[in-house]
Design a protein around this motif. Structure first.
Motif, PDB file in Angstrom:
ATOM      1  N   GLN A  36       2.892 -29.788  -0.741  1.00 10.34           N
ATOM      2  CA  GLN A  36       3.475 -29.261   0.444  1.00 10.34           C
ATOM      3  C   GLN A  36       2.815 -27.979   1.078  1.00 10.34           C
ATOM      4  OE1 GLN A  36       7.579 -28.659  -1.037  1.00 10.34           O
ATOM      5  NE2 GLN A  36       8.137 -30.955  -0.451  1.00 10.34           N
ATOM      6  N   GLN A  37       2.321 -27.138   0.064  1.00  4.18           N
ATOM      7  CA  GLN A  37       1.632 -25.894   0.662  1.00  4.18           C
ATOM      8  C   GLN A  37       0.426 -26.201   0.981  1.00  4.18           C
ATOM      9  OE1 GLN A  37       2.170 -23.334  -2.884  1.00  4.18           O
ATOM     10  NE2 GLN A  37       3.953 -22.701  -2.279  1.00  4.18           N
ATOM     11  N   ASP A  38      -0.647 -27.015   0.464  1.00  3.99           N
ATOM     12  CA  ASP A  38      -1.578 -27.524   0.815  1.00  3.99           C
ATOM     13  C   ASP A  38      -1.660 -28.457   1.931  1.00  3.99           C
ATOM     14  OD1 ASP A  38      -4.527 -27.647   1.022  1.00  3.99           O
ATOM     15  OD2 ASP A  38      -4.589 -29.047  -0.854  1.00  3.99           O
ATOM     16  N   ALA A  39      -2.139 -28.019   3.173  1.00  6.33           N
ATOM     17  CA  ALA A  39      -1.911 -28.869   4.136  1.00  6.33           C
ATOM     18  C   ALA A  39      -2.817 -30.164   4.087  1.00  6.33           C
ATOM     19  CB  ALA A  39      -2.368 -28.103   5.421  1.00  6.33           C
ATOM     20  N   ASN A  40      -2.672 -31.173   4.841  1.00  3.29           N
ATOM     21  CA  ASN A  40      -3.399 -32.310   5.131  1.00  3.29           C
ATOM     22  C   ASN A  40      -4.878 -31.981   5.166  1.00  3.29           C
ATOM     23  OD1 ASN A  40      -4.708 -34.775   5.867  1.00  3.29           O
ATOM     24  ND2 ASN A  40      -2.850 -35.634   6.545  1.00  3.29           N
ATOM     25  N   PRO A  41      -5.714 -32.448   4.384  1.00  3.73           N
ATOM     26  CA  PRO A  41      -7.204 -32.142   4.418  1.00  3.73           C
ATOM     27  C   PRO A  41      -7.745 -32.346   5.550  1.00  3.73           C
ATOM     28  CG  PRO A  41      -6.743 -33.206   2.278  1.00  3.73           C
ATOM     29  CD  PRO A  41      -5.349 -33.340   3.144  1.00  3.73           C
ATOM     30  N   GLU A  42      -7.261 -33.631   6.296  1.00  4.65           N
ATOM     31  CA  GLU A  42      -7.718 -34.061   7.642  1.00  4.65           C
ATOM     32  C   GLU A  42      -7.352 -32.864   8.897  1.00  4.65           C
ATOM     33  OE1 GLU A  42      -6.263 -35.857   5.663  1.00  4.65           O
ATOM     34  OE2 GLU A  42      -7.879 -37.508   5.223  1.00  4.65           O
ATOM     35  N   GLN A  43      -6.375 -32.252   8.562  1.00  3.19           N
ATOM     36  CA  GLN A  43      -5.966 -31.310   9.528  1.00  3.19           C
ATOM     37  C   GLN A  43      -6.793 -30.029   9.301  1.00  3.19           C
ATOM     38  OE1 GLN A  43      -1.932 -29.669   9.091  1.00  3.19           O
ATOM     39  NE2 GLN A  43      -2.030 -28.183  10.379  1.00  3.19           N
ATOM     40  N   GLU A  72     -11.086 -20.976   3.200  1.00  3.64           N
ATOM     41  CA  GLU A  72      -9.870 -21.209   2.839  1.00  3.64           C
ATOM     42  C   GLU A  72      -8.855 -20.882   3.889  1.00  3.64           C
ATOM     43  OE1 GLU A  72      -7.387 -17.870   0.599  1.00  3.64           O
ATOM     44  OE2 GLU A  72      -8.801 -18.931  -1.060  1.00  3.64           O
ATOM     45  N   LEU A  73      -8.121 -22.024   4.125  1.00  5.51           N
ATOM     46  CA  LEU A  73      -7.434 -21.817   5.341  1.00  5.51           C
ATOM     47  C   LEU A  73      -5.868 -21.936   5.065  1.00  5.51           C
ATOM     48  CD1 LEU A  73      -9.293 -24.531   7.524  1.00  5.51           C
ATOM     49  CD2 LEU A  73      -9.574 -22.228   7.425  1.00  5.51           C
ATOM     50  N   ASP A  74      -4.984 -21.209   5.952  1.00  5.18           N
ATOM     51  CA  ASP A  74      -3.658 -21.381   5.705  1.00  5.18           C
ATOM     52  C   ASP A  74      -3.058 -21.959   7.042  1.00  5.18           C
ATOM     53  OD1 ASP A  74      -0.954 -20.759   5.404  1.00  5.18           O
ATOM     54  OD2 ASP A  74      -1.010 -18.746   5.888  1.00  5.18           O
ATOM     55  N   CYS A  75      -2.541 -23.152   6.531  1.00  6.90           N
ATOM     56  CA  CYS A  75      -2.147 -23.969   7.676  1.00  6.90           C
ATOM     57  C   CYS A  75      -0.500 -24.362   7.503  1.00  6.90           C
ATOM     58  CB  CYS A  75      -2.762 -25.478   7.551  1.00  6.90           C
ATOM     59  SG  CYS A  75      -4.641 -25.386   7.617  1.00  6.90           S
ATOM     60  N   GLN A  76       0.050 -24.131   8.844  1.00  6.36           N
ATOM     61  CA  GLN A  76       1.554 -24.315   8.765  1.00  6.36           C
ATOM     62  C   GLN A  76       1.953 -24.610  10.089  1.00  6.36           C
ATOM     63  OE1 GLN A  76       3.185 -20.442   7.533  1.00  6.36           O
ATOM     64  NE2 GLN A  76       2.668 -20.605   5.422  1.00  6.36           N
ATOM     65  N   ASP A  77       2.798 -25.736  10.223  1.00  8.11           N
ATOM     66  CA  ASP A  77       3.296 -26.201  11.533  1.00  8.11           C
ATOM     67  C   ASP A  77       2.139 -26.696  12.373  1.00  8.11           C
ATOM     68  OD1 ASP A  77       5.853 -25.355  10.671  1.00  8.11           O
ATOM     69  OD2 ASP A  77       5.610 -23.322  11.612  1.00  8.11           O
TER      70      ASP A  77
END
Length: 241
Positions: A105-112, A209-214
């Motif tokens: 859940q914390q790790d965003a979809n790699p495609e995103q 290293e990316l932080d992806c949310q919403d």
């Protein structure tokens, strides 16, 4: 934790219930069964331990070895020890699976993440956007603050070229002879995305290293190969060009 504890207590109750006999217990079996009453109050921490509390474990072992213990209670003691191991294994598996779900859940979809980096490099290779600090633009609040502090330090040395002023997204002079379509993206085991390209015959390899949310991604750090964030922290700490 309350959910796990409920599962442990419920599992113990079901397993121990299966060990009960319908016949009326004798006074001897009442005394011999005392450890089972204590076992019903096990906490999740006790269930996760490699062994039972020494006192309770010893009582169960004594029950099994004592020739005066009825065969029924010997069987129940052995069944409980086996049930204890099963419950512990179930709890461990539950926790491991739960941890994997949280990580997913914390790790965003790699495609995103890859989509974000593709857009980032399209802009980086756009001559009309030359001079725009895309790392600062798309960085996390921490990254933006560090870059702003770094820029203030650079302004104090007007006319000088600080040794840490250099392109990050395209190492070297910042010039390029490759297109956005030629960039390769690889998902690493730690969740980072590796960007690889060949620029004027030189191979570029950068990990993001990316932080992806919403459905929005921010740059948390860049490794080329060392941490760019740590470099910024050192620059701000020493306030030197």
């Amino acid at each position: 934790m309350q959910l796990i504890q409920s599962i442990v207590i419920l599992s113990l109750g079901i397993l121990l219930a299966g060990c009960e006999k319908s016949s009326e217990p004798t006074a001897e079996s009442h005394a011999a069964s005392a450890p089972f009453a204590a076992a019903s109050t096990l906490t999740v921490n006790q269930a996760l331990e490699a062994s039972l509390p020494v006192e309770l474990q010893q009582k169960l072992q004594d029950m099994i070895l004592n020739p005066k213990t009825s065969s029924e209670d010997v069987l129940r003691a052995k069944q409980y020890l086996a049930a204890r191991d099963d419950v512990q294994n179930d709890v461990r598996q539950f926790i491991q699976a739960h941890a994997q779900v949280i990580t997913a859940q914390q790790d965003a979809n790699p495609e995103q993440k890859i989509k974000f980096l593709k857009q980032l490099y399209v802009q980086q290779l756009d001559d009309e956007l030359m001079g725009v600090d895309l790392i600062k633009l798309y960085g996390t609040s921490e990254m933006r603050k560090l870059i702003e502090q770094r820029d203030l330090i650079a302004d104090q040395y007007a006319g000088e070229m600080c040794d840490w002023v250099r392109p990050i997204l395209i190492p070297g002079s910042g010039d390029h002879d490759f297109s956005a379509n030629s960039i390769q993206y690889t998902v690493l085991s730690d969740g980072r995305i590796r960007v690889e390209a060949v620029n004027f015959g030189e191979k570029i390899r950068i990990d993001f290293e990316l932080d992806c949310q919403d459905e929005r991604c921010k740059i948390n750090d860049i490794f080329a190969p060392q941490s760019y964030k740590k470099e910024l922290i050192e620059i701000v700490k020493h306030e030197r060009c």
